[in-house]
Motif scaffolding. Sequence first.
Motif, PDB file in Angstrom:
ATOM      1  N   CYS A  24       0.835  -1.195   0.000  1.00 43.66           N
ATOM      2  CA  CYS A  24       0.000   0.000   0.000  1.00 43.66           C
ATOM      3  C   CYS A  24       0.870   1.245   0.000  1.00 43.66           C
ATOM      4  O   CYS A  24       0.623   2.188  -0.749  1.00 43.66           O
ATOM      5  CB  CYS A  24      -0.912  -0.011   1.227  1.00 43.66           C
ATOM      6  N   GLU A 217      -2.695  -5.480  -3.090  1.00 43.77           N
ATOM      7  CA  GLU A 217      -1.736  -5.057  -2.077  1.00 43.77           C
ATOM      8  C   GLU A 217      -1.012  -6.270  -1.508  1.00 43.77           C
ATOM      9  O   GLU A 217      -1.644  -7.200  -0.996  1.00 43.77           O
ATOM     10  CB  GLU A 217      -2.437  -4.271  -0.973  1.00 43.77           C
ATOM     11  N   ALA A 232      -3.637  -6.487   3.225  1.00 37.16           N
ATOM     12  CA  ALA A 232      -2.427  -6.904   2.523  1.00 37.16           C
ATOM     13  C   ALA A 232      -2.275  -8.421   2.595  1.00 37.16           C
ATOM     14  O   ALA A 232      -2.582  -9.045   3.611  1.00 37.16           O
ATOM     15  CB  ALA A 232      -1.202  -6.232   3.134  1.00 37.16           C
TER      16      ALA A 232
END
Length: 253
Positions: A24, A217, A232
Amino acid sequence: MVKYNYSLVGGFEVKKTLIIAGPCAVESKEQIIRIAQKLKNIGIFYLRGGAFKPRTNPDSFQGLGDIGIEYLLEAKKITGMRIVTELMTIEQVKKYADKIDIIQVGSRNMYNYELLKELGKYNKPILLKRGLSATYEEWINAARYINNDNIILCERGIRSFDNSTRNVLDIQAIPYIKKNTNYPIIVDPSHAAGNNYMIKPMSLAAVMAGCDGLIIEVHDNPSEALCDKDQAITIEEITEIVNEVNKIDKYLK
């Protein structure tokens, strides 16, 4: 089905699902280079990473700014990967547009028409994310403000009444955009879900629905990520997604 040809983006002849991956936020030079090398090893050639981070909470990490761009460029130099990052202002576009391979317009800036018009001055691929509650027509009109031949639309989830997930991924946006425009469309399951366990099934569903690519991500240590750690996924998990997407691509062709 023949996927969108991204040969204009970085010189790669890609007639399969494009996968863009990375953290990110760029957290350090060592971090972004390390992740880039791991992603390239599994066949991903487009590296995402945020240097300028628009955050709802002003106390949240807002990126490294200009230094983050420098680290991305260093990762590109070392790995040969193409870089994808968001530029938020006209000043940033003027400064960095020629150095970034794909310029991302974040969902909050979809309505920033002066920024969109400035981006249209550059012969550069623009990744235009859908606004948080934008209609298809508003999204398409935003692309018309950019008005170049290299626009890529990105469905990243829209707001709903249910707060169990961060947003709701609008899968039907994929066939709508494919039928009613000439723009390629990629999907961001990370921002749609906000939960890492949902990323793989949502990615595969989007590819089956006909999307041209995914932007995901990835962090090599998600629990320590400075930004959006809950959404993530690990290197191992993106490897599984790449393998499954390759199987779907073979089936759809």
